[in-house]
Design a protein around this motif. Structure first.
Motif, short mmCIF file in Angstrom:
data_model
loop_
_atom_site.label_atom_id
_atom_site.label_comp_id
_atom_site.label_asym_id
_atom_site.label_seq_id
_atom_site.Cartn_x
_atom_site.Cartn_y
_atom_site.Cartn_z
N ASN A 43 0.83 -1.21 0.00
CA ASN A 43 0.00 0.00 0.00
C ASN A 43 0.86 1.26 0.00
O ASN A 43 0.59 2.22 -0.74
CB ASN A 43 -0.92 -0.02 1.22
CG ASN A 43 -1.78 1.23 1.33
OD1 ASN A 43 -2.23 1.77 0.33
ND2 ASN A 43 -2.00 1.70 2.55
N VAL A 44 1.94 1.26 0.82
CA VAL A 44 2.84 2.42 0.87
C VAL A 44 3.50 2.63 -0.49
O VAL A 44 3.57 3.76 -1.00
CB VAL A 44 3.89 2.24 1.98
CG1 VAL A 44 4.98 3.32 1.88
CG2 VAL A 44 3.23 2.28 3.35
N VAL A 45 4.01 1.57 -1.09
CA VAL A 45 4.66 1.68 -2.40
C VAL A 45 3.69 2.22 -3.43
O VAL A 45 4.00 3.15 -4.20
CB VAL A 45 5.23 0.32 -2.84
CG1 VAL A 45 5.69 0.37 -4.30
CG2 VAL A 45 6.38 -0.10 -1.94
N ALA A 55 9.38 4.23 -5.63
CA ALA A 55 9.28 3.54 -4.34
C ALA A 55 9.44 2.04 -4.56
O ALA A 55 8.87 1.48 -5.51
CB ALA A 55 7.95 3.84 -3.66
N TYR A 56 10.20 1.41 -3.66
CA TYR A 56 10.48 -0.03 -3.76
C TYR A 56 10.58 -0.63 -2.36
O TYR A 56 11.03 0.05 -1.42
CB TYR A 56 11.83 -0.27 -4.46
CG TYR A 56 11.92 0.27 -5.86
CD1 TYR A 56 11.61 -0.52 -6.96
CD2 TYR A 56 12.35 1.58 -6.09
CE1 TYR A 56 11.71 -0.02 -8.25
CE2 TYR A 56 12.45 2.09 -7.37
CZ TYR A 56 12.13 1.28 -8.45
OH TYR A 56 12.23 1.78 -9.72
N ILE A 76 10.92 0.35 2.98
CA ILE A 76 10.65 0.97 1.68
C ILE A 76 11.69 2.04 1.42
O ILE A 76 12.03 2.82 2.32
CB ILE A 76 9.24 1.60 1.63
CG1 ILE A 76 8.17 0.57 2.03
CG2 ILE A 76 8.96 2.19 0.25
CD1 ILE A 76 8.11 -0.65 1.14
N ALA A 77 12.22 2.09 0.19
CA ALA A 77 13.11 3.17 -0.25
C ALA A 77 12.38 3.97 -1.31
O ALA A 77 11.71 3.41 -2.18
CB ALA A 77 14.41 2.60 -0.80
N ASP A 166 9.81 -4.05 -6.85
CA ASP A 166 8.63 -3.26 -7.15
C ASP A 166 7.42 -4.20 -7.15
O ASP A 166 7.26 -5.00 -8.08
CB ASP A 166 8.78 -2.59 -8.52
CG ASP A 166 7.60 -1.68 -8.85
OD1 ASP A 166 6.58 -1.76 -8.16
OD2 ASP A 166 7.71 -0.89 -9.80
N PRO A 167 6.57 -4.14 -6.12
CA PRO A 167 5.44 -5.07 -6.09
C PRO A 167 4.37 -4.78 -7.14
O PRO A 167 3.49 -5.61 -7.36
CB PRO A 167 4.88 -4.87 -4.67
CG PRO A 167 5.33 -3.52 -4.26
CD PRO A 167 6.64 -3.30 -4.92
N VAL A 168 4.46 -3.61 -7.77
CA VAL A 168 3.49 -3.29 -8.82
C VAL A 168 3.85 -4.03 -10.10
O VAL A 168 3.01 -4.70 -10.73
CB VAL A 168 3.43 -1.77 -9.05
CG1 VAL A 168 2.48 -1.45 -10.21
CG2 VAL A 168 3.00 -1.06 -7.77
#
Length: 468
Positions: A43-45, A55-56, A76-77, A166-168
């Motif tokens: 959710n944050v990414v 974001a990763y 997260i970075a 990258d979870p997306v």
């Protein structure tokens, strides 16, 4: 002059150019499943990316999932600054000064968000020394120089921690050959090892900790400077070293960690007195410490609680008996000698690792129990059983015996005493008094008439075996 020489050498030191194009692994080329990433981290990414930032998921969570471990937490970075991250999340707050981070709270779960960092400039502003980001030894004092994703990858400590997921898109970005190092099961520093350890000497402890946790080997160039640079740990704040010691020994692989600390000369900088005791009596001290760490690992594996107090009591104990003996030789009674020696040893240790008072008090109570457990006459045994530190003191007695200390069966006596009935306990006390009378006279004494009335046996000197 010395500072200018160091700066000149730094200017001349060659650096490997940053790798601007990472190796990219798509979902079919890695084993990391998106559904194993925390829903809150995803959710944050996603929210940061929708806001226009990179974001990763990064670091240990990516490494652990590739090794089929369950991550302890998710980091997260991002290209967003801490202030920009906080603006995106009502449930966020900025923490830290040396290294600013954002904690995004989701109930009990905290997602840690860090802005991409860049390497520090090699030369600080001499006109503003209070603004310097480095100690003259090379240690980084502040770490809030922001940069690009490529910069962030190059300034991370180990290649296996410089993986970005990258979870997306479900892609992994590898800027530092971390994936091959995971496959080859090795710990490798990014950049020049000597410089990286000088920037932060705690990286030597992290290298050992990861090697023990993952059962990896230290890559040759990563390992080579450690013994030479181990004394740099003395410059690290004691509170930070205490936290690092807990990570080293309370994560389930303490015994392996201890062996690596000894191999690379990192134990003595953390525990100077215990390190000296290990050199003086390696068999006894090594066996006691190793058994304590094995017991700690077993308890963690079984899901049982562990306390830093018992751990520190065991790590420091080998240095204690000789101090007690010296004080006794100067005429001090056993229990005051134990208390004085314990106080001085703990004060010295706290200068190296800032052990909080909530742990130093039970450490001293555990040690104090070792002087009191031999004193069992009359009502003393029952009073000791009621002492809230009895169990820890008893366990510590068994630990000492397992290391080879001769206690004349004291551990077995206390084991039996806890398990028998009240009448059997009274008989054990009578037998103990009779044995002491026999030992003091060389022959059993005849019981006086009217002997139903028990008499108090002679006072024991109560001195605990020193193990020396």
């Amino acid at each position: 002059m010395l500072k200018k020489l160091i700066q000149t050498l730094r200017r001349k030191r060659p650096h490997a150019p940053p790798r601007s194009t990472p190796a990219v692994l798509n979902a079919r080329q890695h084993n990391l499943a998106r559904d194993r990433i925390s829903r809150n981290a995803v959710n944050v990414v996603e929210r940061l990316q929708k806001a226009g930032y990179q974001a990763y998921a990064v670091g240990g969570c990516v490494r652990d999932l590739m090794l089929d471990f369950d991550p302890k937490d998710f980091d997260i970075a991002t290209s967003a600054t801490p202030e920009q991250v906080r603006a995106e999340f009502r449930n966020a707050r900025i923490i830290g000064r040396r290294f600013k981070l954002v904690h995004v709270h989701f109930g009990r779960e905290i997602i840690e968000v860090a802005t991409f960092r860049a390497n520090h400039p090699e030369i600080d502003d001499e006109d503003n020394p209070q603004q310097s980001s480095r100690h003259e030894s090379g240690r980084i004092l502040r770490d809030n120089v922001y940069g690009s994703l490529e910069d962030d990858a190059q300034r991370r400590d180990f290649t296996i921690n410089a993986l970005y997921y990258d979870p997306v898109t479900e892609r992994i970005l590898d800027y530092a050959h971390g994936v091959p190092d995971i496959r080859n099961r090795q710990i490798r520093l990014i950049g020049d090892p000597t410089q990286r350890y000088q920037e932060d000497p705690v990286r030597m402890l992290r290298a050992v900790r990861f090697a023990a946790k993952l059962d990896f080997d230290l890559e040759r160039h990563t390992a080579e400077p450690i013994q030479r640079l181990a004394p740099l740990l003395r410059d690290i704040p004691s509170a930070r070293l205490f936290d690092e010691v807990l990570k080293l020994f309370l994560s389930g692989y303490a015994e392996h960690t201890f062996e690596l600390l000894l191999q690379y000369d990192l134990f003595a900088p953390l525990f100077p007195a215990a390190g000296a005791a290990l050199r003086q009596q390696p068999d006894y001290a090594g066996k006691l410490i190793r058994q304590a760490l094995i017991n700690t690992d077993d308890r963690i594996e079984q899901g049982k609680p562990v306390t830093p107090a018992f751990l520190f009591a065991a790590l420091l104990w080998p240095a204690l008996p000789a101090r007690v003996l010296r004080l006794q030789e100067q005429g001090m009674p056993p229990i005051p000698a134990m208390q004085e020696a314990a106080h001085s040893l703990i004060v010295e240790q706290c200068q190296r690792t800032a052990v909080p008072k909530r742990f130093t008090i039970p450490i001293r109570e555990i040690w104090d129990m070792q002087e009191r457990l031999p004193r069992r006459q009359g009502k003393r045994a029952d009073l000791l059983l009621e002492n809230p530190r009895f169990r820890a003191g008893y366990d510590f007695l068994l630990l000492r015996e397992s290391a080879g200390e001769q206690t004349d069966g004291l551990g077995d006596w206390w084991t039996d005493y806890q398990e028998v009935s009240d009448s059997e306990r009274r008989q054990m006390i009578r037998d103990l008094s009779s044995k002491e009378k026999e030992d003091s006279s060389g022959a059993p004494r005849k019981r006086r008439r009217g002997g139903n009335r028990r008499r108090r046996g002679p006072r024991s000197d109560g001195s605990a075996p020193s193990g020396e």
